[in-house]
Design an enzyme around this catalytic site. Structure first.
Site, short mmCIF file in Angstrom:
data_model
loop_
_atom_site.label_atom_id
_atom_site.label_comp_id
_atom_site.label_asym_id
_atom_site.label_seq_id
_atom_site.Cartn_x
_atom_site.Cartn_y
_atom_site.Cartn_z
N CYS A 278 0.77 -1.26 0.04
CA CYS A 278 -0.01 -0.24 -0.03
C CYS A 278 0.89 1.19 0.12
CB CYS A 278 -0.96 -0.13 1.12
SG CYS A 278 -1.84 -1.67 1.47
N ALA A 280 1.76 3.79 -2.47
CA ALA A 280 1.86 5.27 -2.91
C ALA A 280 1.26 5.88 -1.76
CB ALA A 280 0.99 5.12 -4.13
N GLY A 282 4.48 6.96 -1.95
CA GLY A 282 5.79 6.80 -1.87
C GLY A 282 6.64 7.10 -0.89
N GLY A 283 6.36 7.83 0.06
CA GLY A 283 7.39 8.61 1.00
C GLY A 283 8.16 7.38 1.98
N ASP A 299 0.71 -1.27 -4.84
CA ASP A 299 -0.33 -0.52 -4.56
C ASP A 299 -1.32 -1.02 -5.39
OD1 ASP A 299 -0.96 2.24 -2.78
OD2 ASP A 299 -2.17 2.03 -4.52
N ASP A 325 -3.28 -6.19 -6.05
CA ASP A 325 -3.89 -6.66 -4.85
C ASP A 325 -3.30 -7.67 -3.98
OD1 ASP A 325 -5.83 -6.90 -2.68
OD2 ASP A 325 -7.65 -7.25 -4.27
N CYS A 394 -2.65 5.28 9.82
CA CYS A 394 -2.80 6.57 10.22
C CYS A 394 -4.21 7.04 10.97
CB CYS A 394 -2.67 7.69 9.25
SG CYS A 394 -3.85 7.43 7.90
#
Length: 467
Positions: A278, A280, A282-283, A299, A325, A394
């Site tokens: 998951c 993107a 991309g940090g 992703d 997926d 998050c």
């Protein structure tokens, strides 16, 4: 759809359509009116249809009414919407105080017009008279609200006239969150911390950068500070991101300080095959590459991966990108380490996404937690014996964090918890819980200057696969 009229026969006189007796003559749109109308329409989409604001205001694929605006008006619409959502309860209370009796339950369009105008009067640098006049014109332009134009005028002028005394009182008596959201925060964190988180949601967040090297140098260039986490922070961007020094050269990327922590929990990854799931935009992938890992970034979104490709090219970094997926894909070989930053309710990002409490629900959190559990179970099968896995998201909700993690460990005896040590995060050891998890909230990382305080809410936990 535009239907072309058939041209009249030669010599014939075109006939004009007779106006309806009740129709109004067409008038040119008042300057600024299309932006206010778009703001009310998008506010309805968020609150009534629970549509995420980011999708509605996407520059390329957003709502047609938003995309029809120029860039200046798009920025105004974003400012109106984030403000109207951030202070939704306060605005609602001040509007209600001006009404002799409540509006009809189906008067949602009228209420959105009032909220859009009140947000400008109370919190934005817009002349009160302009906000009122445009709201009245807006009300007159819509058959659903035209008979309430006088009410709009009276309510908004009263709000503008009394705001110096009424606004501080209303802010002190509300916390600008729906009941379900407030209750879950207080249940999870207790009354004092829950209220501190809600208070932090009212403030616009600062901007954080992850830099390739020399944080102090970049902080000086941007007029910011270096956080204990190593991120560079500024209260407000001095220019648009692409115009900042170092953007074209790939010296940094924008990434909240909390979002930069989970990748660090994998420890030494030099030369390892690491999966960033998951991934993107991309940090975290970029962090892992800079740490020496050979990264496979996955992703499900082609568009987000395309944006990630652009970011990697700008930063002159290389990774294997996979559009798939997790629940269906199978890697050719197991990974040495895995970072799964799972899709979640995003309740930790309310400072920058104030639509979240209004577009999500407890049912959404439960569904997302169930999805995360499936993704985690699947990703764990890809981990080599002895390899490390970090799970993060998050969300502020324990259902997507601590509770999910405990349930996973109970169901997988071959997964050994690998607690994070406080010494792994010098300067912010308080982010490590007694169970060895990472937990941040917007009420953390406080400074004397509130404009550079806080960070996103994040949860992260770590395990090792038994041999």
């Amino acid at each position: 759809m535009v239907v072309s009229e058939r041209p009249p026969a030669s010599g014939a006189t075109p006939r004009r359509k007779k106006p309806h007796p009740n129709s109004r003559p067409e008038r040119p749109s008042a300057p600024g009116l299309p932006a206010r109308m778009a703001a009310a329409r998008l506010l309805a989409a968020v609150v009534d249809a629970r549509t995420p604001l980011d999708g509605l205001t996407d520059q390329e694929h957003g709502h047609p009414q938003f995309r029809a605006l120029d860039q200046r008006d798009r920025a105004l619409v974003r400012a109106i919407l984030t403000t109207a959502l951030r202070f939704r309860v306060t605005i609602g209370r001040l509007v209600a105080a001006q009404l002799e009796r409540p509006l009809p339950a189906n008067a949602t369009t009228l209420m959105h017009v009032l909220h859009v105008a009140a947000a400008q009067i109370l919190f934005l640098d817009v002349p009160d008279s302009a906000a009122v006049d445009l709201a009245v014109t807006h009300a007159k332009s819509d058959p659903r609200t035209t008979r309430f134009a006088g009410l709009v005028n009276g309510v908004l002028r009263s709000i503008a006239r009394n705001k110096e005394t009424s606004l501080p009182k209303a802010l002190a008596e509300t916390d600008d969150a729906p009941d379900w959201f407030r209750s879950r925060l207080v249940e999870a964190y207790g009354e004092p911390r829950g209220k501190a988180i809600l208070a932090a949601h009212r403030a616009e967040p600062p901007v954080d950068f992850t830099v390739k090297r020399d944080p102090a140098g970049w902080a000086e260039k941007f007029g910011g500070i270096v956080l204990p986490t190593g991120s560079v922070r500024v209260a407000r961007l001095p220019a648009a991101v692409p115009e900042l020094p170092g953007f074209a050269d790939g010296g940094w990327w924008v990434q909240d300080a909390a979002a930069a922590l989970p990748a660090r929990l994998l420890g030494e990854v030099t030369g390892m095959r690491v999966a960033d799931l998951c991934a993107a935009p991309g940090g975290k992938t970029m962090q892992l590459i800079l740490a020496g890992a050979k990264v496979t970034a996955m992703d499900t979104s082609k568009s987000r991966l395309a944006r990630m490709t652009e970011n990697l090219q700008r930063l002159k970094l290389t990774a294997e990108l996979v559009n798939a997926d997790i629940l269906a894909w199978q890697p050719p070989a197991r990974f040495d380490a895995i970072l799964l930053d799972a899709p979640c309710s995003s309740t930790g990002t309310v400072r920058r996404h104030p639509d979240v409490p209004w577009s999500k629900s407890p049912d959404d959190i439960a569904k997302l937690a169930a999805l995360q559990a499936r993704l985690l179970a699947r990703a764990f099968t890809w981990l080599k014996p002895g390899g490390r896995l970090v799970f993060s998201n998050c969300s502020l909700d324990p259902l997507e964090g601590e509770e999910l993690w405990r349930a996973f460990l109970e169901a997988h005896p071959d997964a050994a918890p690998d607690p994070v040590g406080p010494d792994e995060l010098p300067g912010v050891a308080g982010f490590v819980t007694n169970e060895g998890h990472l937990r941040t909230t917007p009420a953390d990382l406080r400074f004397e200057d509130p404009s550079i305080s806080g960070l996103d809410g994040f949860f992260a936990a770590r395990l090792v696969r038994n041999a």
